[in-house]
Design an enzyme around this catalytic site. Sequence first.
Site, PDB file in Angstrom:
ATOM      1  N   THR A  96       9.940  14.511   4.220  1.00 27.57           N
ATOM      2  CA  THR A  96      10.751  15.150   3.176  1.00 27.57           C
ATOM      3  C   THR A  96      11.834  14.198   2.670  1.00 27.57           C
ATOM      4  OG1 THR A  96      12.194  16.133   4.871  1.00 27.57           O
ATOM      5  CG2 THR A  96      10.340  17.476   4.077  1.00 27.57           C
ATOM      6  N   ASN A  98      14.229  12.263  -0.144  1.00 28.78           N
ATOM      7  CA  ASN A  98      14.666  12.443  -1.527  1.00 28.78           C
ATOM      8  C   ASN A  98      14.092  11.293  -2.356  1.00 28.78           C
ATOM      9  OD1 ASN A  98      16.428  10.160  -1.193  1.00 28.78           O
ATOM     10  ND2 ASN A  98      18.043  11.507  -0.417  1.00 28.78           N
ATOM     11  N   GLN A  99      14.377  11.280  -3.642  1.00 30.65           N
ATOM     12  CA  GLN A  99      13.790  10.256  -4.515  1.00 30.65           C
ATOM     13  C   GLN A  99      14.148   8.849  -4.053  1.00 30.65           C
ATOM     14  OE1 GLN A  99      14.476  10.672  -8.765  1.00 30.65           O
ATOM     15  NE2 GLN A  99      14.324   8.460  -9.075  1.00 30.65           N
ATOM     16  N   GLU A 101      15.042   7.747  -1.098  1.00 30.71           N
ATOM     17  CA  GLU A 101      14.384   7.415   0.168  1.00 30.71           C
ATOM     18  C   GLU A 101      12.897   7.128  -0.039  1.00 30.71           C
ATOM     19  OE1 GLU A 101      17.530  10.107   2.754  1.00 30.71           O
ATOM     20  OE2 GLU A 101      15.647  10.974   2.022  1.00 30.71           O
ATOM     21  N   THR A 134      12.283  15.947  -2.063  1.00 35.81           N
ATOM     22  CA  THR A 134      13.103  17.158  -2.085  1.00 35.81           C
ATOM     23  C   THR A 134      14.041  17.241  -3.273  1.00 35.81           C
ATOM     24  OG1 THR A 134      14.714  16.053  -0.657  1.00 35.81           O
ATOM     25  CG2 THR A 134      13.018  17.381   0.421  1.00 35.81           C
ATOM     26  N   ALA A 176      28.287  22.282  -6.016  1.00 38.10           N
ATOM     27  CA  ALA A 176      29.034  22.194  -4.759  1.00 38.10           C
ATOM     28  C   ALA A 176      28.317  21.198  -3.855  1.00 38.10           C
ATOM     29  CB  ALA A 176      29.131  23.560  -4.080  1.00 38.10           C
ATOM     30  N   THR A 181      21.800  21.003   4.210  1.00 41.39           N
ATOM     31  CA  THR A 181      20.722  21.504   3.353  1.00 41.39           C
ATOM     32  C   THR A 181      19.398  20.792   3.649  1.00 41.39           C
ATOM     33  OG1 THR A 181      21.498  19.992   1.631  1.00 41.39           O
ATOM     34  CG2 THR A 181      22.198  22.304   1.473  1.00 41.39           C
ATOM     35  N   GLY A 182      19.461  19.504   3.976  1.00 40.22           N
ATOM     36  CA  GLY A 182      18.233  18.777   4.296  1.00 40.22           C
ATOM     37  C   GLY A 182      17.569  19.307   5.545  1.00 40.22           C
ATOM     38  N   ASP A 183      18.380  19.609   6.562  1.00 38.22           N
ATOM     39  CA  ASP A 183      17.848  20.183   7.797  1.00 38.22           C
ATOM     40  C   ASP A 183      17.218  21.548   7.536  1.00 38.22           C
ATOM     41  OD1 ASP A 183      18.765  18.022   9.371  1.00 38.22           O
ATOM     42  OD2 ASP A 183      20.755  18.921   9.472  1.00 38.22           O
TER      43      ASP A 183
END
Length: 260
Positions: A96, A98-99, A101, A134, A176, A181-183
């Site tokens: 998962t 992010n862009q 990564e 993600t 915010a 959130t990643g977990d």
Amino acid sequence: YAAFLSKTKNSKSVHEIRLQRYLLVFYFPKGYTRDTSFLAMVVDIVQELKQQNSNLVYVCDPVMGDKWNGEGSMYVPKDLLPVYRDKVVPVADIITPNQFEAELLTGRKIYTEKDALEVMDMLHAMGPETVVITSSDLQAPLGNDYLIALGSHRKTKADGTRITQRIRVESPKVDAVFVGTGDLFAAMLLAWTHKHPNNLKVACEKTVSAMQHVLQRTIKSAKVQAGEGNKPNSAQLELRMVQSKKDIENPEIIVKATVL
């Protein structure tokens, strides 16, 4: 909070996992670390567990950095990148990133949705069956107030043919900064891909919808705590996980995925 088992995972803390590996029969999630020795030990443990149970699913969130105002930056030591790329990702079943990564892992920049799909193909080729980017800075068809996530699930049938599912999810942006959130995303994606192993669309819809329920409840509560006209602080923005139990277990689908 008064105490933590470990704020940053290292080889000593993961040794506790090795001693209790009988608990990790089916699923093994992994997130943030700054320690290459921890990553190396995770690979050893995953390989050992998969020898004992070929059905074990290893979920890896390769936490290395992110983009701010269009510029990517790593917030872990750079020597973690080759360990993730060459050792960790190849033993993962679900990743998962992010862009930013995903770009780091493949050495390929993403400027368009087509680029992202090709990057996910490159990540599949490294090992994982399921790849979910993600978050991205791609332009969402629904407009600038939406964030794009992209997913791809590749299955090889007994006759050697491959079936690939690809989806796009557009979710409303929340103004915010949250921690965790990643977990939460990785954990829910794991749960919903287990429930819907052959339907990435439904698994991602439930994952992202649950995320939205949690985030909206969190921001609403945080604003009340902060008081009118005040910006909520990080403590007030702690994710309302317990309060969102029902939404996590059985989320109302409020975000739909598009099959690509």
